[in-house]
Design an enzyme around this catalytic site. Structure first.
Site, short mmCIF file in Angstrom:
data_model
loop_
_atom_site.label_atom_id
_atom_site.label_comp_id
_atom_site.label_asym_id
_atom_site.label_seq_id
_atom_site.Cartn_x
_atom_site.Cartn_y
_atom_site.Cartn_z
N TRP A 163 0.72 -0.81 0.01
CA TRP A 163 0.08 0.06 0.11
C TRP A 163 0.68 1.19 0.04
O TRP A 163 0.62 2.55 -1.04
CB TRP A 163 -1.16 -0.11 1.17
CG TRP A 163 -1.71 -1.06 1.00
CD1 TRP A 163 -2.24 -2.35 1.42
CD2 TRP A 163 -2.43 -0.94 -0.11
NE1 TRP A 163 -3.10 -3.21 1.56
CE2 TRP A 163 -3.59 -2.85 0.20
CE3 TRP A 163 -3.47 -0.54 -1.04
CZ2 TRP A 163 -4.61 -3.20 -0.26
CZ3 TRP A 163 -4.06 -1.39 -1.69
CH2 TRP A 163 -5.23 -2.65 -1.20
N ASP A 197 -1.54 6.63 6.72
CA ASP A 197 -2.72 5.68 5.60
C ASP A 197 -3.23 4.84 6.89
O ASP A 197 -1.69 4.40 7.88
CB ASP A 197 -2.30 4.95 4.49
CG ASP A 197 -3.34 4.22 3.83
OD1 ASP A 197 -4.36 3.33 5.58
OD2 ASP A 197 -2.85 3.03 3.57
N LYS A 257 -12.08 -2.39 7.06
CA LYS A 257 -11.30 -2.56 8.19
C LYS A 257 -11.49 -3.25 9.43
O LYS A 257 -11.28 -3.67 9.63
CB LYS A 257 -9.67 -2.70 7.43
CG LYS A 257 -9.32 -1.98 6.37
CD LYS A 257 -8.69 -4.00 5.66
CE LYS A 257 -8.30 -3.00 4.37
NZ LYS A 257 -7.64 -2.75 3.59
C1 LIG Z 1 -7.19 -2.19 2.36
C2 LIG Z 1 -5.58 -1.20 2.36
C3 LIG Z 1 -6.07 -0.05 1.43
C4 LIG Z 1 -7.10 0.64 0.16
O1 LIG Z 1 -7.60 0.80 0.32
P1 LIG Z 1 -9.22 0.41 -0.46
O2 LIG Z 1 -10.03 1.74 0.60
O3 LIG Z 1 -9.67 -0.93 -1.06
O4 LIG Z 1 -8.78 1.57 -1.88
C5 LIG Z 1 -4.67 1.05 1.83
N1 LIG Z 1 -3.86 1.33 2.45
C6 LIG Z 1 -4.22 -0.41 3.15
C7 LIG Z 1 -3.53 -0.05 4.59
C8 LIG Z 1 -5.09 -1.28 3.55
O5 LIG Z 1 -4.93 -1.89 4.55
#
Ligand SMILES: *Cc1c(COP(=O)(O)O)cnc(C)c1O
Length: 355
Positions: A99, A166, A190
């Site tokens: 990511w 993030d 998540k």
């Molecule tokens: C799942 C995830 C993403 C991607 O998220 P989307 O909503 O599918 O774009 C980005 N960063 C992390 C750390 C993730 O776990």
């Protein structure tokens, strides 16, 4: 059979959240309408939006001068929206996994990107340390939890630069010192809600600093000024998010969630470390408490598929590892009860005893 949901995302939601969503699908807030069909401009939904922002702030102890907005597009859209809005000339990024890498790739479209540290050469088995972040960067971007590789930064760095994080997969798993960040974002699927909504915590001071002629929808300012209602927001996921936040509050808040999460992770990591068959894939000091990655030791490697089949007979779902790591990944998000971790540990022990 009772299922134990270890999926990495979308992932387990609390029964509290699901029950309230079911109720609201039938009749939302006594309106006689479903949450799936109500106008986002209705006063009943406006109240949901207001309370979601309010509870987000309360639970994370977000200081004055920050706003919380809820947008579509996923965390992946934020990989581009962050540099569009905040990158003037140069930004620093920490490369800790898939990511982080995707975030770096998007940022490069908008300016100079310094990758100040990377664990790529070791298949992201640790969090890089001891690197320098130049003080003249516009911001320093980190990915606090590496969902795919199972490493995590469980602290708020104290650096003389603006930070962006993030926190898709570990938000609400520990208290966060939000004042250290200009912006925090994440997909809600998540630890908060079903897929479809992204949260952004942004410091008001940094809004509108971009000299770019940004498309309206890609400008944070648009959404802050309109309270996430510039266009139709993801109504249902936001409703679900609010229910999860209420459940978090009822449980005792983020400190209590942290205690429960650390306990669950300890139980599983202890089982892995005590086992002759399984082994963790990352450096112990950087282990994630949200996504536990492990494999079978070389002498048992051919039994991995058998273990997946065996685990499924116990109701265990979603532990197949991501293809870039292999083996197993057990995601222990907030809604996953300790009981499910115990079922997994029992399955590991029973499988090991039989082989
Ligand atoms: C799942 C995830 C993403 C991607 O998220 P989307 O909503 O599918 O774009 C980005 N960063 C992390 C750390 C993730 O776990």
């Amino acid at each position: 059979m009772k299922k134990h949901n270890f999926y990495a995302g979308p992932s387990i939601l609390s029964q509290f959240t699901i029950d309230r969503c079911v109720d609201a699908i039938r009749d939302f807030a006594g309106t006689g309408l479903s949450i799936l069909e109500i106008s986002h401009r209705s006063k009943e939904f406006q109240a949901v939006m207001d309370e979601a922002e309010q509870l987000f702030k309360e639970l994370l102890d977000i200081p004055e001068g920050y706003r919380v907005i809820f947008l579509g597009g996923g965390a992946s859209t934020q990989f581009a929206m962050v540099p569009m809005n905040l990158l003037k000339s140069k930004a620093a990024y920490l490369d800790t996994g898939t990511w982080a890498n995707k975030a770096i790739k998007e940022a490069k479209r908008f300016g100079e990107v310094l990758v100040v540290g990377s664990s790529k050469d070791d298949n992201y088995t640790f969090i890089p340390k001891g690197y320098e972040v130049p003080t003249d960067v516009d911001y320093f971007h980190i990915t606090t939890n590496n969902t795919i590789f199972g490493t995590e930064i469980r602290e708020d760095y104290d650096l003389p630069v603006r930070m962006v994080a993030d926190m898709s997969s570990d938000i609400f798993s520990r208290p966060v010192d939000v004042s250290k960040y200009d912006l925090i974002y994440g997909g809600a699927q998540k630890n908060i809600a079903p897929a479809g909504v992204t949260f952004i915590i942004v410091k008001e001071e940094v809004l509108g600093q971009s000299e770019r002629d940004l498309p309206t929808m890609f400008n944070y300012r648009t959404h802050v000024e309109k309270g996430s209602m510039f266009n139709t927001p993801p109504v249902f996921p936001i409703y679900a998010a609010l229910q999860t936040l209420k459940w978090y509050k009822e449980l005792g808040g983020v400190k209590e969630l942290q205690r429960i999460d650390e306990e669950k992770a300890r139980v599983l990591y202890d089982a892995i470390d005590d086992s002759r068959m399984f082994v963790g894939t990352v450096k112990p000091e950087d282990r994630s408490i949200m996504n536990v990655c492990f494999v079978m030791k070389p002498e048992y490697k051919e039994l991995e598929k058998d273990f997946l089949d065996f685990a499924s007979t116990r109701g265990i779902v979603g532990i197949k590892g991501h293809r870039s790591v292999g083996g197993f990944r057990a995601s222990l998000y907030n809604a996953l009860p300790l009981e499910s971790v115990n079922v997994l540990v029992q399955a590991m022990n029973d499988f090991q005893a039989a082989h």
